[in-house]
Design a protein around this motif. Structure first.
Motif, PDB file in Angstrom:
ATOM      1  N   LEU A   1      -6.547  14.495   4.176  1.00 54.64           N
ATOM      2  CA  LEU A   1      -6.644  14.087   5.580  1.00 54.64           C
ATOM      3  C   LEU A   1      -7.134  15.230   6.455  1.00 54.64           C
ATOM      4  CD1 LEU A   1      -6.209  11.911   7.717  1.00 54.64           C
ATOM      5  CD2 LEU A   1      -3.849  12.705   7.938  1.00 54.64           C
ATOM      6  N   ASN A   2      -6.578  16.435   6.275  1.00 52.91           N
ATOM      7  CA  ASN A   2      -6.991  17.582   7.096  1.00 52.91           C
ATOM      8  C   ASN A   2      -8.462  17.920   6.873  1.00 52.91           C
ATOM      9  OD1 ASN A   2      -4.465  17.753   8.130  1.00 52.91           O
ATOM     10  ND2 ASN A   2      -3.878  19.635   7.076  1.00 52.91           N
ATOM     11  N   GLU A   3      -8.906  17.844   5.609  1.00 51.86           N
ATOM     12  CA  GLU A   3     -10.306  18.125   5.298  1.00 51.86           C
ATOM     13  C   GLU A   3     -11.218  17.070   5.937  1.00 51.86           C
ATOM     14  OE1 GLU A   3      -9.775  20.171   0.905  1.00 51.86           O
ATOM     15  OE2 GLU A   3     -10.054  18.011   1.077  1.00 51.86           O
ATOM     16  N   MET A   4     -10.787  15.816   5.868  1.00 54.18           N
ATOM     17  CA  MET A   4     -11.564  14.729   6.447  1.00 54.18           C
ATOM     18  C   MET A   4     -11.709  14.903   7.948  1.00 54.18           C
ATOM     19  SD  MET A   4     -10.729  10.646   6.422  1.00 54.18           S
ATOM     20  CE  MET A   4     -10.707  10.590   4.647  1.00 54.18           C
ATOM     21  N   MET A   5     -10.601  15.198   8.628  1.00 54.03           N
ATOM     22  CA  MET A   5     -10.640  15.327  10.079  1.00 54.03           C
ATOM     23  C   MET A   5     -11.462  16.536  10.501  1.00 54.03           C
ATOM     24  SD  MET A   5      -9.218  12.668  10.786  1.00 54.03           S
ATOM     25  CE  MET A   5      -9.767  12.945  12.438  1.00 54.03           C
ATOM     26  N   THR A   6     -11.344  17.624   9.772  1.00 51.13           N
ATOM     27  CA  THR A   6     -12.134  18.814  10.087  1.00 51.13           C
ATOM     28  C   THR A   6     -13.623  18.510   9.955  1.00 51.13           C
ATOM     29  OG1 THR A   6     -10.372  20.284   9.336  1.00 51.13           O
ATOM     30  CG2 THR A   6     -12.593  21.212   9.459  1.00 51.13           C
TER      31      THR A   6
ATOM     32  N   LYS B   1       0.090  10.965  18.301  1.00 50.96           N
ATOM     33  CA  LYS B   1       0.058  12.150  17.445  1.00 50.96           C
ATOM     34  C   LYS B   1      -1.386  12.608  17.318  1.00 50.96           C
ATOM     35  CE  LYS B   1       0.766  13.688  12.677  1.00 50.96           C
ATOM     36  NZ  LYS B   1       1.102  13.258  11.299  1.00 50.96           N
ATOM     37  N   VAL B   2      -1.609  13.897  17.588  1.00 48.32           N
ATOM     38  CA  VAL B   2      -2.940  14.479  17.441  1.00 48.32           C
ATOM     39  C   VAL B   2      -3.119  14.904  15.989  1.00 48.32           C
ATOM     40  CG1 VAL B   2      -4.529  16.274  18.196  1.00 48.32           C
ATOM     41  CG2 VAL B   2      -2.929  15.269  19.825  1.00 48.32           C
ATOM     42  N   LEU B   3      -4.163  14.402  15.349  1.00 46.92           N
ATOM     43  CA  LEU B   3      -4.398  14.731  13.945  1.00 46.92           C
ATOM     44  C   LEU B   3      -4.934  16.148  13.803  1.00 46.92           C
ATOM     45  CD1 LEU B   3      -5.999  11.453  12.542  1.00 46.92           C
ATOM     46  CD2 LEU B   3      -3.686  12.303  12.192  1.00 46.92           C
ATOM     47  N   GLN B   4      -4.465  16.847  12.776  1.00 45.99           N
ATOM     48  CA  GLN B   4      -4.976  18.177  12.472  1.00 45.99           C
ATOM     49  C   GLN B   4      -6.469  18.089  12.178  1.00 45.99           C
ATOM     50  OE1 GLN B   4      -3.443  21.103  12.644  1.00 45.99           O
ATOM     51  NE2 GLN B   4      -1.525  20.121  13.303  1.00 45.99           N
ATOM     52  N   GLY B   5      -7.220  19.065  12.660  1.00 46.48           N
ATOM     53  CA  GLY B   5      -8.678  19.038  12.563  1.00 46.48           C
ATOM     54  C   GLY B   5      -9.312  18.775  13.914  1.00 46.48           C
ATOM     55  N   SER B   6      -8.523  18.196  14.847  1.00 42.43           N
ATOM     56  CA  SER B   6      -8.999  18.008  16.212  1.00 42.43           C
ATOM     57  C   SER B   6      -9.151  19.364  16.900  1.00 42.43           C
ATOM     58  CB  SER B   6      -8.030  17.128  17.002  1.00 42.43           C
ATOM     59  OG  SER B   6      -7.860  15.864  16.399  1.00 42.43           O
ATOM     60  N   SER B   7      -9.911  19.407  17.991  1.00 42.80           N
ATOM     61  CA  SER B   7     -10.090  20.660  18.742  1.00 42.80           C
ATOM     62  C   SER B   7      -8.736  21.189  19.212  1.00 42.80           C
ATOM     63  CB  SER B   7     -11.000  20.421  19.951  1.00 42.80           C
ATOM     64  OG  SER B   7     -12.243  19.898  19.555  1.00 42.80           O
ATOM     65  N   SER B   8      -8.641  22.503  19.307  1.00 40.81           N
ATOM     66  CA  SER B   8      -7.376  23.136  19.700  1.00 40.81           C
ATOM     67  C   SER B   8      -6.911  22.688  21.078  1.00 40.81           C
ATOM     68  CB  SER B   8      -7.533  24.659  19.676  1.00 40.81           C
ATOM     69  OG  SER B   8      -8.581  25.066  20.561  1.00 40.81           O
ATOM     70  N   PHE B   9      -7.859  22.256  21.917  1.00 41.66           N
ATOM     71  CA  PHE B   9      -7.497  21.811  23.261  1.00 41.66           C
ATOM     72  C   PHE B   9      -6.468  20.685  23.233  1.00 41.66           C
ATOM     73  CE2 PHE B   9      -8.285  18.585  26.550  1.00 41.66           C
ATOM     74  CZ  PHE B   9      -7.982  19.312  27.692  1.00 41.66           C
ATOM     75  N   PHE B  10      -6.566  19.799  22.241  1.00 41.97           N
ATOM     76  CA  PHE B  10      -5.686  18.633  22.194  1.00 41.97           C
ATOM     77  C   PHE B  10      -4.264  18.986  21.756  1.00 41.97           C
ATOM     78  CE2 PHE B  10      -9.932  16.798  21.922  1.00 41.97           C
ATOM     79  CZ  PHE B  10      -9.845  15.848  22.934  1.00 41.97           C
TER      80      PHE B  10
ATOM     81  N   SER C   1     -15.719   5.280   9.955  1.00 39.25           N
ATOM     82  CA  SER C   1     -14.747   6.277   9.490  1.00 39.25           C
ATOM     83  C   SER C   1     -13.299   5.780   9.565  1.00 39.25           C
ATOM     84  CB  SER C   1     -14.887   7.562  10.307  1.00 39.25           C
ATOM     85  OG  SER C   1     -14.598   7.332  11.668  1.00 39.25           O
ATOM     86  N   THR C   2     -13.058   4.721  10.352  1.00 38.38           N
ATOM     87  CA  THR C   2     -11.669   4.269  10.538  1.00 38.38           C
ATOM     88  C   THR C   2     -11.041   3.819   9.227  1.00 38.38           C
ATOM     89  OG1 THR C   2     -12.091   3.619  12.833  1.00 38.38           O
ATOM     90  CG2 THR C   2     -10.200   2.618  11.749  1.00 38.38           C
ATOM     91  N   LEU C   3     -11.788   3.085   8.412  1.00 36.78           N
ATOM     92  CA  LEU C   3     -11.233   2.607   7.134  1.00 36.78           C
ATOM     93  C   LEU C   3     -10.879   3.776   6.226  1.00 36.78           C
ATOM     94  CD1 LEU C   3     -10.523   0.348   5.183  1.00 36.78           C
ATOM     95  CD2 LEU C   3     -12.926   0.287   4.458  1.00 36.78           C
ATOM     96  N   ALA C   4     -11.813   4.753   6.143  1.00 37.33           N
ATOM     97  CA  ALA C   4     -11.544   5.919   5.295  1.00 37.33           C
ATOM     98  C   ALA C   4     -10.355   6.702   5.827  1.00 37.33           C
ATOM     99  CB  ALA C   4     -12.780   6.811   5.234  1.00 37.33           C
ATOM    100  N   LEU C   5     -10.248   6.831   7.150  1.00 37.88           N
ATOM    101  CA  LEU C   5      -9.127   7.542   7.757  1.00 37.88           C
ATOM    102  C   LEU C   5      -7.813   6.824   7.474  1.00 37.88           C
ATOM    103  CD1 LEU C   5      -7.939   9.687   9.655  1.00 37.88           C
ATOM    104  CD2 LEU C   5      -8.554   8.209  11.574  1.00 37.88           C
ATOM    105  N   THR C   6      -7.822   5.494   7.618  1.00 41.87           N
ATOM    106  CA  THR C   6      -6.612   4.710   7.354  1.00 41.87           C
ATOM    107  C   THR C   6      -6.202   4.828   5.892  1.00 41.87           C
ATOM    108  OG1 THR C   6      -7.285   3.149   9.071  1.00 41.87           O
ATOM    109  CG2 THR C   6      -5.591   2.414   7.541  1.00 41.87           C
ATOM    110  N   ASN C   7      -7.183   4.761   4.991  1.00 41.57           N
ATOM    111  CA  ASN C   7      -6.870   4.887   3.556  1.00 41.57           C
ATOM    112  C   ASN C   7      -6.292   6.254   3.237  1.00 41.57           C
ATOM    113  OD1 ASN C   7      -7.771   2.319   3.055  1.00 41.57           O
ATOM    114  ND2 ASN C   7      -9.825   2.947   2.434  1.00 41.57           N
ATOM    115  N   SER C   8      -6.850   7.305   3.874  1.00 43.26           N
ATOM    116  CA  SER C   8      -6.338   8.655   3.639  1.00 43.26           C
ATOM    117  C   SER C   8      -4.919   8.798   4.153  1.00 43.26           C
ATOM    118  CB  SER C   8      -7.255   9.678   4.313  1.00 43.26           C
ATOM    119  OG  SER C   8      -6.816  10.991   4.070  1.00 43.26           O
TER     120      SER C   8
END
Length: 624
Positions: free
Chosen positions: A326-331, A359-368, A448-455
């Motif tokens: 998940l972290n790799e995907m979001m990054t 919840k802010v997912l890891q990989g998002s910009s540090s601002f969030f 990307s939503t389906l892949a994100l949900t599956n992850s």
């Protein structure tokens, strides 16, 4: 008119015929006019011959050409005062009061549409007073001069048209050889400069054209000063405007293709009361040709962009479906959005099951992950939950004051009709993102939503496999695996075995539900007092365990003592725990079994010697 008069006309016509030189007409038309006036002067024995014309905007007459010297012209002030009067007659004789020998014969040279010129011939009175009547002679003079000027002008116009259409052919070739809008616009301006060097011109284009700054290009805006331009843009038809105050006439030619109008060509002709009719056809052809070229260039650029967008979506889909963590995907997705859209901040926000928190997912910009982002997240959370639709804001400061980011795009993440969260992309500048960018982001998030949900589901399942259902601590099997790996990879580590004192009495007194709650309370205290790299586990029943990789014995004992105190102080109903601590390093040659046995032995001693304490290894140290 007598024989002599006929002879003079024939001589004049012969002199005029010699002036039909195409090269001279094209190179220096003024010389032809001067030679024609000189021929009239010589054939009729005139003192001087002067040709006058008037400006279209006023009645002031100016000299086109003359055979007189400047000094002689300056002496005859009376003629200018009577030019307007003379324009109302076919012939007009003007006596020169201070000159008893000469008079002016003034001939009005008219075309079908208007008065073009006045020809003033200063001649001896005796020639004008002959009984044979020189009026008919001068009638022929006016006729022949008019024929000459009209023929010369027609030849000049034909040659100019030839050059114009030759230039149009050249520019059309260049249009078809270029797929860049900037090149097309430059060729339009170059052609206008070459064909109409004395005209002023502008290209009025819509706001979504990124035009070069060195060209005479203006934004096409809808206001009271641009009504004619907007009319040309909307109707795709030529529009004309006469500006009396500026003493000019304007044509607005739409740049139209087969699919629409892409702008308006504005051409301003100074010092005329109406736009020259002979130029309308050429300008219309040029505008239509440019419009078609602009359309082709725009379609080509759109197709290139579409290919690039599809490549982005395909590449992203391949990456997102390659079983990334998940972290790799979001990054990956955040970096691609940031680079492709020139975005400053990119964030993925998930809703809880109840949709009450985010919840802010890891990989998002540090601002969030900063407090300032809460205003943005809360605003778009409410909007998206209510409308279930994407948001595209060119200037967010109109909705919220004192915001750092003005351009915002927010796209919901929907899966099987369920709102999972939203993606948010921002930039400090207002109107930074185009609508095409917004549509691309929607498509990218949809894919990307389906892949994100599956992850998320995969990692949730993995977590459930290694997590105790009641306490949310790791399972014993997961703890065993981590200790085995640490014994190989690390230099040292501390193991803490924990037991809730008199747990059977708690169950008997309060019931099993309170007993489970006590276990959960102790587990939560453990989670709050260890690092993310540490492993908290449910060992079995009321027994819990902690493994601290790379932690010394003294630090491990400190952590255990802190847990004993916090459980005693914060559990409700209040309970106590006993801890057995064991330690290993590379010199002890420990195994998993010996590490566990020493901690278990220490825990047994703690339980037998009063409970609510920490015992270290083989009862070497005891801490109350």
């Amino acid at each position: 008119m007598d024989f002599l008069g006929h002879q003079k006309i024939l001589i004049l016509k012969s002199r005029f015929f010699e002036l039909y030189d195409i090269k001279l007409i094209n190179d220096d038309y003024d010389i032809i006019i001067q030679e024609a006036l000189q021929a009239i002067k010589e054939v009729f024995g005139a003192v001087e011959v002067t040709l006058y014309t008037s400006e279209e905007w006023d009645l002031n007459w100016s000299i086109v050409s003359t055979t007189a010297s400047r000094d002689d012209l300056g002496k005859n002030t009376c003629i200018k005062e009577n030019l307007q009067l003379a324009s109302g007659y076919k012939f007009f004789r003007l006596p020169i009061t201070e000159d008893t020998i000469h008079d002016y014969m003034m001939l009005a040279l008219k075309s079908k549409e208007k008065l073009d010129y006045i020809l003033a011939i200063k001649i001896k009175k005796e020639l004008l007073d002959e009984p044979n009547g020189e009026i008919s002679l001068f009638d022929m003079v006016a006729k022949e001069v008019g024929i000459l000027f009209r023929n010369m002008q027609n030849m000049l116009n034909v040659n100019r048209d030839k050059k114009k259409y030759k230039q149009l052919f050249k520019v059309t070739e260049k249009f078809h050889s270029s797929m860049k809008m900037e090149d097309v616009l430059r060729e339009v301006i170059f052609t206008l400069k070459k064909v109409y060097p004395s005209y002023h011109y502008y290209l009025l284009l819509s706001h979504d054209n990124n035009s070069p700054m060195d060209l005479p290009i203006k934004d096409l805006e809808y206001d009271s000063e641009n009504m004619a331009a907007m009319e040309a843009y909307v109707t795709a038809e030529l529009q004309f405007e006469n500006l009396k105050e500026e003493k000019s006439s304007v044509i607005y030619a739409p740049l139209k293709g087969k699919q629409g109008v892409y702008g308006v060509l504005q051409i301003i002709v100074p010092d005329v009361s109406s736009f020259p009719k002979n130029e309308v056809e050429f300008i219309s052809l040029l505008a239509n040709t440019a419009g078609g070229a602009l359309e082709n260039a725009q379609l080509y650029q759109q197709s290139k962009k579409l290919v690039t967008d599809l490549q982005l979506i395909n590449e992203a889909s391949d990456q997102l479906n390659s079983n990334l963590r998940l972290n790799e995907m979001m990054t990956y997705i955040c970096e691609r959005i940031s680079a492709s859209f020139n975005a400053k901040e990119v964030g993925f926000i998930l809703f809880s099951i109840e949709n009450d928190s985010t919840k802010v997912l890891q990989g998002s910009s540090s601002f969030f992950f900063e407090p300032e982002s809460k205003n943005y997240i809360d605003y778009f959370k409410e909007k998206i939950q209510m409308e279930k639709d994407s948001l595209f804001l060119g200037d967010f400061s109109m909705q919220l004051e004192d915001v750092r980011y003005k351009s915002v795009m927010a796209v919901p993440m929907m899966q099987t009709g369920i709102l999972k969260g939203f993606a948010i992309v921002m930039h400090p500048d207002a109107y930074h993102f185009s609508f095409d960018t917004f549509k691309l982001l929607q498509s990218l998030i949809h894919h990307s939503t389906l892949a994100l949900t599956n992850s998320l589901l995969r990692e949730e399942l993995e977590k459930m496999v290694v997590t105790d259902h009641l306490t949310k601590l790791f399972s014993r099997s997961y703890l065993d695996e981590k200790i085995q790996r640490s014994l190989i990879e690390d230099k040292e580590g501390t193991f803490i075995l924990i037991d809730i004192d008199d747990f059977k009495l708690i169950n008997d007194t309060y019931g099993h539900q309170i007993g489970d709650d006590i276990i959960i309370q102790v587990a939560n205290i453990i989670k709050e007092n260890i690092r993310s790299s540490d492993v908290g586990s449910r060992w079995g029943g009321e027994e819990l365990a902690i493994y601290l990789p790379k932690v010394t014995l003294s630090l491990g004992v400190t952590i255990a003592e802190r847990l004993v105190k916090k459980v005693r102080d914060y559990s409700k109903p209040s309970v106590t725990i006993s801890c057995g601590v064991s330690y290993w390093n590379k010199q002890t040659n420990d195994t998993y079994n010996t590490l566990f046995k020493r901690a278990d032995k220490a825990l047994y001693i703690a339980k037998e010697t009063g409970k609510d304490k920490v015992v270290i290894q083989n009862t070497l140290l005891v801490s109350e």
